[in-house]
Scaffold this active site. Structure first.
Site: not given
Ligand code: GLP
Length: 251
Positions: A67, A136, A138, A143
């Site tokens: 992403d 959440n 995702h 989302e």
């Molecule tokens: C982000 C990314 C995801 C990631 C997730 C967890 O927004 N888009 O690909 O897996 O959220 O992030 P974190 O490890 O900082 O909690």
């Protein structure tokens, strides 16, 4: 679903890194799907260490990051592309031409997503997809929504997701893009193997959705239950809402 629970986030990170290194040892030309996020820092740090001691060779691998923010170009220091360069790509022997991204800086998002899908297909699909998870539930930037999209697409970000990404934008929520490009869940499910890593109590509810026995587009990670080869790597805090006890010790 293969579940492994470790005492600490660091141990969980090391286990995920070992899974990636083992994949590269089995197939040096592996195509990897990679996420960003705080959770991945321990994974990438350990992968760099494994690379330095000759236990992770990326010279024939290809990577696809899952992403990117819309309106943020690869060279922008706030991009996920820069995150990956800083924490992993500049520190390992992965050829620059083997690094694949969704470019959030382009004008035509649909064409960019189509190109990304074609590039994955032209390399034979992903051998291993490493995933984090949002609070959440995702995955990537898919989302919670009324519908999930199978292929890579442009998506509107949830407020919670923008909040958790604010640190990349100087802590300013108003500066976090409202949209992103993400790999779709269908493309994710076509990876031959998936490793999901989650650490910390804030992920425990989302993690429970992966073991709920129910599929819901409001909990995108629940679709991982459709995949035959998923390994879930957790620390104790992320596992606290699961009905199992005990943990795996780091060897
Ligand atoms: C982000 C990314 C995801 C990631 C997730 C967890 O927004 N888009 O690909 O897996 O959220 O992030 P974190 O490890 O900082 O909690």
């Amino acid at each position: 679903m293969n579940l492994r629970v470790f005492r600490s986030a660091e141990e969980a990170g090391h286990a995920a890194a070992k899974a990636v290194a083992a994949q590269l040892a089995r197939k040096p030309s592996s195509v990897l799907g990679l996420p960003t996020g705080r959770t991945t820092l321990a994974v990438y740090e350990e992968l760099v260490r494994l690379h330095d001691i000759g236990e992770a060779d990326f010279s024939r691998a290809h990577t696809f990051n899952i992403d990117e923010f819309v309106g943020v170009s690869p060279g922008d220091k706030r991009s996920y592309c820069s995150f990956m360069q800083k924490h992993l790509f500049t520190r390992i022997n992965l050829p620059a031409g083997h690094i694949h991204f969704l470019n959030g800086g382009v004008r035509h998002h649909e064409a960019e997503c189509d190109r990304f899908e074609r590039d994955i297909a032209s390399l034979g699909g992903m051998d291993l997809l490493l995933l984090g998870i949002g609070g959440n539930a995702h995955i990537g930037f898919n989302e919670p929504a009324r519908m999930l999209r199978a292929r890579s697409h442009r998506v509107r970000l949830a407020l919670e997701t923008r909040r958790s990404n604010a640190a990349l934008f100087g802590g300013r929520l108003d500066r976090v893009p409202r949209e992103a490009l993400t790999m779709g869940v269908g493309t994710m499910l076509e990876a031959r193997a998936i490793v999901l890593i989650a650490t910390g109590r804030s992920k425990s509810r989302a993690v429970a959705s992966v073991f709920s026995g129910r599929l819901s587009t409001q909990q995108p990670a629940s679709v991982l239950q459709l995949h035959p080869n998923v390994e879930v790597i957790l620390d104790l805090a992320a596992a606290e809402k699961l009905p199992q006890s005990g943990f795996d010790a780091q060897p």
